[in-house]
Scaffold this active site. Structure first.
Site, PDB file in Angstrom:
ATOM      1  N   GLY A   1      13.138  42.275   0.406  1.00 40.83           N
ATOM      2  CA  GLY A   1      14.086  42.253   1.636  1.00 40.83           C
ATOM      3  C   GLY A   1      15.458  42.902   1.291  1.00 40.83           C
ATOM      4  O   GLY A   1      16.016  43.514   2.243  1.00 40.83           O
TER       5      GLY A   1
ATOM      6  N   GLU B   1      20.653  38.425  -1.873  1.00 46.33           N
ATOM      7  CA  GLU B   1      19.358  38.026  -1.132  1.00 46.33           C
ATOM      8  C   GLU B   1      19.509  38.852   0.257  1.00 46.33           C
ATOM      9  O   GLU B   1      20.719  39.286   0.745  1.00 46.33           O
ATOM     10  CB  GLU B   1      19.341  36.803  -0.755  1.00 46.33           C
ATOM     11  CG  GLU B   1      18.170  35.985  -1.414  1.00 46.33           C
ATOM     12  CD  GLU B   1      16.852  36.202  -0.849  1.00 46.33           C
ATOM     13  OE1 GLU B   1      16.579  37.313  -0.316  1.00 46.33           O
ATOM     14  OE2 GLU B   1      15.896  35.209  -1.083  1.00 46.33           O
ATOM     15  N   ASP B   2      18.604  38.982   1.074  1.00 50.79           N
ATOM     16  CA  ASP B   2      18.619  39.760   2.407  1.00 50.79           C
ATOM     17  C   ASP B   2      18.980  38.415   3.372  1.00 50.79           C
ATOM     18  O   ASP B   2      19.967  38.553   4.164  1.00 50.79           O
ATOM     19  CB  ASP B   2      17.232  40.438   2.873  1.00 50.79           C
ATOM     20  CG  ASP B   2      16.073  39.366   2.857  1.00 50.79           C
ATOM     21  OD1 ASP B   2      16.207  38.151   2.332  1.00 50.79           O
ATOM     22  OD2 ASP B   2      15.013  39.678   3.032  1.00 50.79           O
TER      23      ASP B   2
ATOM     24  N   ASP C   1      17.494  31.459   4.994  1.00 50.49           N
ATOM     25  CA  ASP C   1      16.812  30.731   6.063  1.00 50.49           C
ATOM     26  C   ASP C   1      16.890  29.295   5.815  1.00 50.49           C
ATOM     27  O   ASP C   1      17.729  28.571   6.018  1.00 50.49           O
ATOM     28  CB  ASP C   1      15.339  31.476   6.057  1.00 50.49           C
ATOM     29  CG  ASP C   1      14.834  30.777   7.652  1.00 50.49           C
ATOM     30  OD1 ASP C   1      15.379  30.928   8.470  1.00 50.49           O
ATOM     31  OD2 ASP C   1      13.606  30.490   7.565  1.00 50.49           O
TER      32      ASP C   1
ATOM     33  N   GLY D   1      17.010  28.041   2.823  1.00 53.31           N
ATOM     34  CA  GLY D   1      17.760  27.967   1.482  1.00 53.31           C
ATOM     35  C   GLY D   1      16.903  27.903   0.451  1.00 53.31           C
ATOM     36  O   GLY D   1      17.479  27.883  -0.860  1.00 53.31           O
TER      37      GLY D   1
ATOM     38  N   THR E   1      14.585  29.624  -1.333  1.00 57.28           N
ATOM     39  CA  THR E   1      14.361  30.759  -2.388  1.00 57.28           C
ATOM     40  C   THR E   1      15.862  30.700  -3.205  1.00 57.28           C
ATOM     41  O   THR E   1      15.789  30.818  -4.382  1.00 57.28           O
ATOM     42  CB  THR E   1      14.112  32.147  -1.652  1.00 57.28           C
ATOM     43  OG1 THR E   1      13.122  31.841  -0.799  1.00 57.28           O
ATOM     44  CG2 THR E   1      13.816  33.006  -2.701  1.00 57.28           C
TER      45      THR E   1
ATOM     46  N   ARG F   1      10.946  47.436   8.054  1.00 55.87           N
ATOM     47  CA  ARG F   1      12.047  47.410   7.021  1.00 55.87           C
ATOM     48  C   ARG F   1      12.895  48.617   7.042  1.00 55.87           C
ATOM     49  O   ARG F   1      14.226  48.519   6.683  1.00 55.87           O
ATOM     50  CB  ARG F   1      11.365  47.188   5.567  1.00 55.87           C
ATOM     51  CG  ARG F   1      10.787  45.921   5.068  1.00 55.87           C
ATOM     52  CD  ARG F   1      10.412  45.838   3.658  1.00 55.87           C
ATOM     53  NE  ARG F   1       9.591  44.811   3.375  1.00 55.87           N
ATOM     54  CZ  ARG F   1       9.777  43.562   3.165  1.00 55.87           C
ATOM     55  NH1 ARG F   1      10.981  43.049   3.398  1.00 55.87           N
ATOM     56  NH2 ARG F   1       8.806  42.900   2.947  1.00 55.87           N
TER      57      ARG F   1
HETATM   58  P1  IMP Z   1      14.295  30.739   2.674  1.00 57.44           P
HETATM   59  O1  IMP Z   1      13.624  30.004   3.636  1.00 57.44           O
HETATM   60  O2  IMP Z   1      15.880  30.874   2.702  1.00 57.44           O
HETATM   61  O3  IMP Z   1      13.881  30.567   1.179  1.00 57.44           O
HETATM   62  O4  IMP Z   1      13.968  32.420   3.015  1.00 57.44           O
HETATM   63  C1  IMP Z   1      12.659  32.917   2.451  1.00 57.44           C
HETATM   64  C2  IMP Z   1      12.598  34.378   2.952  1.00 57.44           C
HETATM   65  O5  IMP Z   1      12.041  34.333   4.440  1.00 57.44           O
HETATM   66  C3  IMP Z   1      13.846  35.154   3.079  1.00 57.44           C
HETATM   67  O6  IMP Z   1      14.216  35.716   1.889  1.00 57.44           O
HETATM   68  C4  IMP Z   1      13.150  36.487   4.053  1.00 57.44           C
HETATM   69  O7  IMP Z   1      12.430  37.178   3.317  1.00 57.44           O
HETATM   70  C5  IMP Z   1      12.210  35.573   5.235  1.00 57.44           C
HETATM   71  N1  IMP Z   1      12.893  35.316   6.419  1.00 57.44           N
HETATM   72  C6  IMP Z   1      13.651  34.281   6.865  1.00 57.44           C
HETATM   73  N2  IMP Z   1      14.180  34.463   7.964  1.00 57.44           N
HETATM   74  C7  IMP Z   1      13.560  35.599   8.313  1.00 57.44           C
HETATM   75  C8  IMP Z   1      14.086  36.419   9.476  1.00 57.44           C
HETATM   76  O8  IMP Z   1      14.759  36.262  10.654  1.00 57.44           O
HETATM   77  N3  IMP Z   1      13.519  37.824   9.333  1.00 57.44           N
HETATM   78  C9  IMP Z   1      13.043  38.366   8.329  1.00 57.44           C
HETATM   79  N4  IMP Z   1      12.417  37.554   7.199  1.00 57.44           N
HETATM   80  C10 IMP Z   1      12.977  36.286   7.293  1.00 57.44           C
HETATM   81 MG    MG Z   2      13.666  37.572   1.033  1.00 55.07          MG
END
Ligand code: IMP
Ligand code: MG
Length: 172
Positions: free
Chosen positions: A40, A95-96, A99, A101, A103, A161
């Site tokens: 991402g 990070e991109d 969400d 948190g 990762t 992407r």
């Molecule tokens: P986490 O839940 O913070 O661990 O996020 C995990 C991953 O979910 C992110 O790095 C993104 O790759 C993916 N992700 C979360 N929300 C979105 C979104 O709105 N669009 C695209 N990818 C998302």
């Molecule tokens: Mg990601």
């Protein structure tokens, strides 16, 4: 599928310049290891580093994180690691989107075990409504609402992407 523009190319470029300037100030006279999280963050990392004026080493890692038995745990598997030993280095993890948190938090813990001189967290986007794992971001471009976003590196099922702006994805 419909896409509504959330942040335009111009808005993204302007904000990245501001964030890069903070980094340039914070690391003046020092070297920094930029670690982008694949897939991402590939476009964000590429644009960010082109505004960074301090010497830097750029590398990427790929990880997948899983929910644990309860929502307050989880594990992360590093599927592609960085090349260098970061012991004693200034590291910025890029990070991109943050969400839940999960990762970011788990990668932060893994990288801290390697003894960097400093570790800071940078994200293009942050969705506070969905946060489950406490992460303090040092550098953030945009806080967003609880919407699924695509483009500028972010995907839906591996697609979109390449879109040059950040859009809100909807199924109609
Ligand atoms: P986490 O839940 O913070 O661990 O996020 C995990 C991953 O979910 C992110 O790095 C993104 O790759 C993916 N992700 C979360 N929300 C979105 C979104 O709105 N669009 C695209 N990818 C998302
Ligand atoms: Mg990601």
């Amino acid at each position: 599928m419909a896409v509504e523009v959330y942040f335009s190319e111009e808005q993204i470029a302007t904000r990245i310049k501001e964030v890069a300037d903070m980094i340039n100030k914070d690391y003046a006279g020092q070297e920094v290891h930029i670690v982008g999280v694949l897939n991402g963050s590939f476009i964000f990392t590429a644009d960010l580093v082109r505004q960074i004026k301090v010497p830097c080493v750029i590398d990427f890692m790929a990880a997948s994180s899983y929910e644990g038995g309860t929502t307050s745990t989880g594990t992360v598997t590093i599927e592609k690691d960085i090349r260098d030993d970061i012991k004693g280095q200034n590291v910025i993890l890029v990070e991109d989107i943050v969400d839940t948190g999960r990762t970011m938090k788990l990668l932060k813990e893994k990288l801290l075990e390697r003894g960097p001189k400093s570790l800071k967290l940078c994200s293009l986007l942050y969705k506070p409504a969905r946060l489950e794992f406490e992460v303090e971001l040092d550098y953030l471009c945009f806080e967003i609402e609880d919407k699924f976003v695509i483009g500028y590196g972010l995907d839906f099922d591996g697609k979109y992407r390449e879109m040059p702006y950040i859009g809100i994805y909807s199924d109609d």
